[in-house]
Scaffold this motif. Structure first.
Motif, PDB file in Angstrom:
ATOM      1  N   ASP A   1      -2.050   7.673 -11.099  1.00  0.00           N
ATOM      2  CA  ASP A   1      -3.210   7.249 -11.104  1.00  0.00           C
ATOM      3  C   ASP A   1      -3.971   7.524  -9.592  1.00  0.00           C
TER       4      ASP A   1
ATOM      5  N   LYS B   1      -6.810   3.840   1.378  1.00  0.00           N
ATOM      6  CA  LYS B   1      -7.926   3.071   2.087  1.00  0.00           C
ATOM      7  C   LYS B   1      -7.244   1.862   2.876  1.00  0.00           C
ATOM      8  N   VAL B   2      -6.514   1.126   2.061  1.00  0.00           N
ATOM      9  CA  VAL B   2      -5.995  -0.050   2.466  1.00  0.00           C
ATOM     10  C   VAL B   2      -5.014  -0.109   3.518  1.00  0.00           C
TER      11      VAL B   2
ATOM     12  N   GLY C   1       0.861  -1.148  -0.037  1.00  0.00           N
ATOM     13  CA  GLY C   1      -0.173  -0.160   0.143  1.00  0.00           C
ATOM     14  C   GLY C   1       1.058   1.284  -0.086  1.00  0.00           C
TER      15      GLY C   1
ATOM     16  N   HIS D   1       2.115   6.664  -6.985  1.00  0.00           N
ATOM     17  CA  HIS D   1       1.215   7.664  -7.632  1.00  0.00           C
ATOM     18  C   HIS D   1       0.800   8.802  -6.957  1.00  0.00           C
TER      19      HIS D   1
ATOM     20  N   ALA E   1      -6.671   7.013  -8.605  1.00  0.00           N
ATOM     21  CA  ALA E   1      -7.683   5.702  -8.083  1.00  0.00           C
ATOM     22  C   ALA E   1      -6.823   4.990  -7.411  1.00  0.00           C
ATOM     23  N   LYS E   2      -5.902   4.640  -7.943  1.00  0.00           N
ATOM     24  CA  LYS E   2      -4.902   3.911  -7.267  1.00  0.00           C
ATOM     25  C   LYS E   2      -4.372   4.333  -5.983  1.00  0.00           C
ATOM     26  N   ARG E   3      -4.083   5.694  -6.114  1.00  0.00           N
ATOM     27  CA  ARG E   3      -3.489   6.328  -4.675  1.00  0.00           C
ATOM     28  C   ARG E   3      -4.596   6.408  -3.651  1.00  0.00           C
ATOM     29  N   ASP E   4      -5.579   6.556  -3.906  1.00  0.00           N
ATOM     30  CA  ASP E   4      -6.805   6.874  -2.826  1.00  0.00           C
ATOM     31  C   ASP E   4      -7.219   5.329  -2.463  1.00  0.00           C
ATOM     32  N   GLU E   5      -6.998   3.954  -3.197  1.00  0.00           N
ATOM     33  CA  GLU E   5      -7.237   2.912  -2.897  1.00  0.00           C
ATOM     34  C   GLU E   5      -6.077   2.266  -1.829  1.00  0.00           C
ATOM     35  N   ALA E   6      -4.868   2.767  -2.404  1.00  0.00           N
ATOM     36  CA  ALA E   6      -3.865   2.355  -1.425  1.00  0.00           C
ATOM     37  C   ALA E   6      -4.013   3.098  -0.177  1.00  0.00           C
TER      38      ALA E   6
ATOM     39  N   TRP F   1       0.979   3.961  -2.873  1.00  0.00           N
ATOM     40  CA  TRP F   1       0.837   5.540  -2.740  1.00  0.00           C
ATOM     41  C   TRP F   1       2.066   6.111  -3.288  1.00  0.00           C
TER      42      TRP F   1
END
Ligand SMILES: N[C@@H](CCC(=O)N[C@@H](CS)C(=O)NCC(=O)O)C(=O)O
Length: 224
Positions: free
Chosen positions: A125, A134-135, A108, A115, A127-132, A112
């Motif tokens: 990206d 969250k994880v 994660g 990105h 979306a990838k940054r925000d998902e990371a 982060w």
């Protein structure tokens, strides 16, 4: 010739091996080889580490890959009862935090950082940054609580447990850590250590010299 060789440019997870080697005062040679076809995937390197990844160490006749196995090994070899806990329970806790770092936050923080910081802005990206983010949010709360009442993960003193977790999440210093103030203070405390600063200087220099095209290749190779 040094007995211990650490392979891997300091921008990679070789940073972890360099940090512990400095902390324990090991006599070592650093071979700053690159990832991929020009370095870690050459036949000569694959003969040492068939994974074709960095880092790997050669200590006399002994070869070891996996960055956090390397830190545990060097801490136990050179600093038993100090950086490496002297009790069964202390040792188990060091393993616990080490495996926690690998499974809960390593990927994660890496995603982060790529990105949010390392890739050229137009290639990041969101979306990838925000998902990371969250994880890692929940594990970061766990770490924050663990260092809210004591300076270090195992108590009053810095051990390899702190080094492993701090090394894995070192790129988080560039995140907004306002929600986890104890984690932030602990991370800064770990990274302010003189030997951490020496290893970070090597890492930052290697990072500054890395062309965008190599960062792109790393993101692809590591599926980030
Ligand atoms: N779990 C391994 C991961 C090693 C790893 O993925 N290293 C990266 C550099 S930080 C690498 O060599 N990537 C290139 C590749 O996978 O081809 C460790 O902690 O040592």
């Amino acid at each position: 010739m040094s007995k211990l060789s650490i392979y891997g440019i300091a921008r990679t997870r070789a940073f972890r091996a360099l940090w512990i080697a400095k902390e324990v005062g090991a006599d070592y040679a650093h071979l700053p080889i690159e990832i991929g076809d020009t370095g870690a995937k050459t036949p000569e390197f694959l003969a040492i580490n068939p994974n074709g990844r960095l880092p790997v160490i050669v200590d006399g006749d002994f070869v070891l890959f996996e960055s956090l196995a390397i830190t545990l090994y060097l801490a136990k070899k050179h600093s038993p009862g100090k950086l490496y806990p002297g009790t069964l329970e202390g040792e188990a806790k060091a393993w616990q935090w080490t495996m926690w770092a690998l499974t809960e936050v390593d990927r994660g923080v890496n995603i982060w950082s790529l990105h949010a910081v390392r890739l050229p802005p137009e290639e990041r990206d969101a979306a990838k940054r925000d998902e990371a983010l969250k994880v890692i949010a929940k594990p970061f709360q766990v770490l924050d609580a663990a260092v809210s009442k004591q300076d270090y993960l195992l108590g009053d003193t810095f051990t390899v447990a702190d080094l492993n977790v701090a090394a894995v999440i070192s790129r988080a210093v560039e995140m907004d850590l306002a929600a986890v103030p104890h984690l932030k203070a602990w991370l800064l405390r770990c990274l302010a250590r003189p030997k951490a600063q020496e290893a970070l200087a090597l890492k930052n220099k290697a990072e500054a010299e890395t062309p965008a095209e190599v960062t792109r290749r790393i993101a692809k190779l590591n599926r980030l």
